[in-house]
Design a protein around this motif. Structure first.
Motif, PDB file in Angstrom:
ATOM      1  N   THR A  32       0.828  -1.204   0.000  1.00  0.00           N
ATOM      2  CA  THR A  32       0.000   0.000   0.000  1.00  0.00           C
ATOM      3  C   THR A  32       0.864   1.256   0.000  1.00  0.00           C
ATOM      4  N   TRP A  33       1.921   1.254   0.812  1.00  0.00           N
ATOM      5  CA  TRP A  33       2.811   2.425   0.851  1.00  0.00           C
ATOM      6  C   TRP A  33       3.440   2.651  -0.520  1.00  0.00           C
ATOM      7  N   LEU A  34       3.862   1.569  -1.176  1.00  0.00           N
ATOM      8  CA  LEU A  34       4.455   1.713  -2.516  1.00  0.00           C
ATOM      9  C   LEU A  34       3.428   2.190  -3.543  1.00  0.00           C
ATOM     10  N   GLU A  35       2.178   1.790  -3.405  1.00  0.00           N
ATOM     11  CA  GLU A  35       1.124   2.294  -4.298  1.00  0.00           C
ATOM     12  C   GLU A  35       0.975   3.802  -4.138  1.00  0.00           C
ATOM     13  N   LEU A  36       1.071   4.268  -2.889  1.00  0.00           N
ATOM     14  CA  LEU A  36       0.911   5.698  -2.607  1.00  0.00           C
ATOM     15  C   LEU A  36       2.176   6.495  -2.906  1.00  0.00           C
ATOM     16  N   HIS A  37       3.320   5.816  -3.003  1.00  0.00           N
ATOM     17  CA  HIS A  37       4.611   6.465  -3.259  1.00  0.00           C
ATOM     18  C   HIS A  37       5.337   5.723  -4.380  1.00  0.00           C
ATOM     19  N   PRO A  38       4.790   5.740  -5.586  1.00  0.00           N
ATOM     20  CA  PRO A  38       5.383   4.958  -6.675  1.00  0.00           C
ATOM     21  C   PRO A  38       6.806   5.386  -7.055  1.00  0.00           C
ATOM     22  N   ALA A  42      13.716   1.340  -2.529  1.00  0.00           N
ATOM     23  CA  ALA A  42      13.708   0.349  -1.457  1.00  0.00           C
ATOM     24  C   ALA A  42      14.169   0.940  -0.132  1.00  0.00           C
ATOM     25  N   ALA A  43      15.175   1.808  -0.157  1.00  0.00           N
ATOM     26  CA  ALA A  43      15.680   2.415   1.081  1.00  0.00           C
ATOM     27  C   ALA A  43      14.594   3.250   1.764  1.00  0.00           C
ATOM     28  N   GLN A  44      13.786   3.945   0.978  1.00  0.00           N
ATOM     29  CA  GLN A  44      12.705   4.746   1.553  1.00  0.00           C
ATOM     30  C   GLN A  44      11.635   3.852   2.167  1.00  0.00           C
ATOM     31  N   LEU A  45      11.355   2.736   1.532  1.00  0.00           N
ATOM     32  CA  LEU A  45      10.390   1.787   2.096  1.00  0.00           C
ATOM     33  C   LEU A  45      10.914   1.227   3.414  1.00  0.00           C
ATOM     34  N   VAL A  46      12.175   0.848   3.453  1.00  0.00           N
ATOM     35  CA  VAL A  46      12.764   0.318   4.685  1.00  0.00           C
ATOM     36  C   VAL A  46      12.727   1.377   5.784  1.00  0.00           C
ATOM     37  N   GLU A  47      13.011   2.632   5.451  1.00  0.00           N
ATOM     38  CA  GLU A  47      12.949   3.716   6.432  1.00  0.00           C
ATOM     39  C   GLU A  47      11.531   3.880   6.973  1.00  0.00           C
ATOM     40  N   PHE A  48      10.536   3.834   6.087  1.00  0.00           N
ATOM     41  CA  PHE A  48       9.143   3.928   6.527  1.00  0.00           C
ATOM     42  C   PHE A  48       8.800   2.781   7.479  1.00  0.00           C
ATOM     43  N   LEU A  49       9.197   1.568   7.126  1.00  0.00           N
ATOM     44  CA  LEU A  49       8.895   0.413   7.971  1.00  0.00           C
ATOM     45  C   LEU A  49       9.609   0.513   9.314  1.00  0.00           C
ATOM     46  N   GLU A  50      10.828   1.037   9.323  1.00  0.00           N
ATOM     47  CA  GLU A  50      11.542   1.227  10.580  1.00  0.00           C
ATOM     48  C   GLU A  50      10.816   2.240  11.464  1.00  0.00           C
TER      49      GLU A  50
END
Length: 104
Positions: A32-38, A42-50
């Motif tokens: 869902t986060w990647l859908e909203l932030h296409p 990967a580093a930004q996704l990992v930062e969000f999850l952290e």
């Protein structure tokens, strides 16, 4: 791979169900986060999850404070021990193509 077990217990069943729920939630959150932030990488996704992990630990600490009467510092130390880094183990398991998850 699912391996049939002749004997099951409540703890194993809970572990299997907990893993299924955790992985499903993590997958849906990341997707869902990647859908909203296409445009994200990967580093930004990992930062969000952290960030989400840290928020969840802070909320869990409040539960320990309220339920167990511990100080916030004690609660955070307990959570730190409970959420130790599994990255080396995960890296090793993922390099072989499988995570060692409990089976039903």
């Amino acid at each position: 791979m699912v391996v049939a077990m002749s004997r099951r217990n409540a703890a194993q069943d809970h572990g299997v169900i907990s893993n299924a729920t955790t992985f499903a939630f993590g997958h849906q959150l990341a997707a869902t986060w990647l859908e909203l932030h296409p445009e994200a990488n990967a580093a930004q996704l990992v930062e969000f999850l952290e960030q989400q992990s840290l928020r969840a630990r802070a909320a869990a600490a409040e539960v320990y404070v309220a339920r167990e009467g511990t100080s916030r510092g004690e609660a955070m130390a307990l959570l730190e021990r409970e959420s130790q880094s599994y990255r080396d183990l995960m890296r090793s398991e993922l390099s072989t193509g499988e995570l060692s998850l409990p089976s039903p």
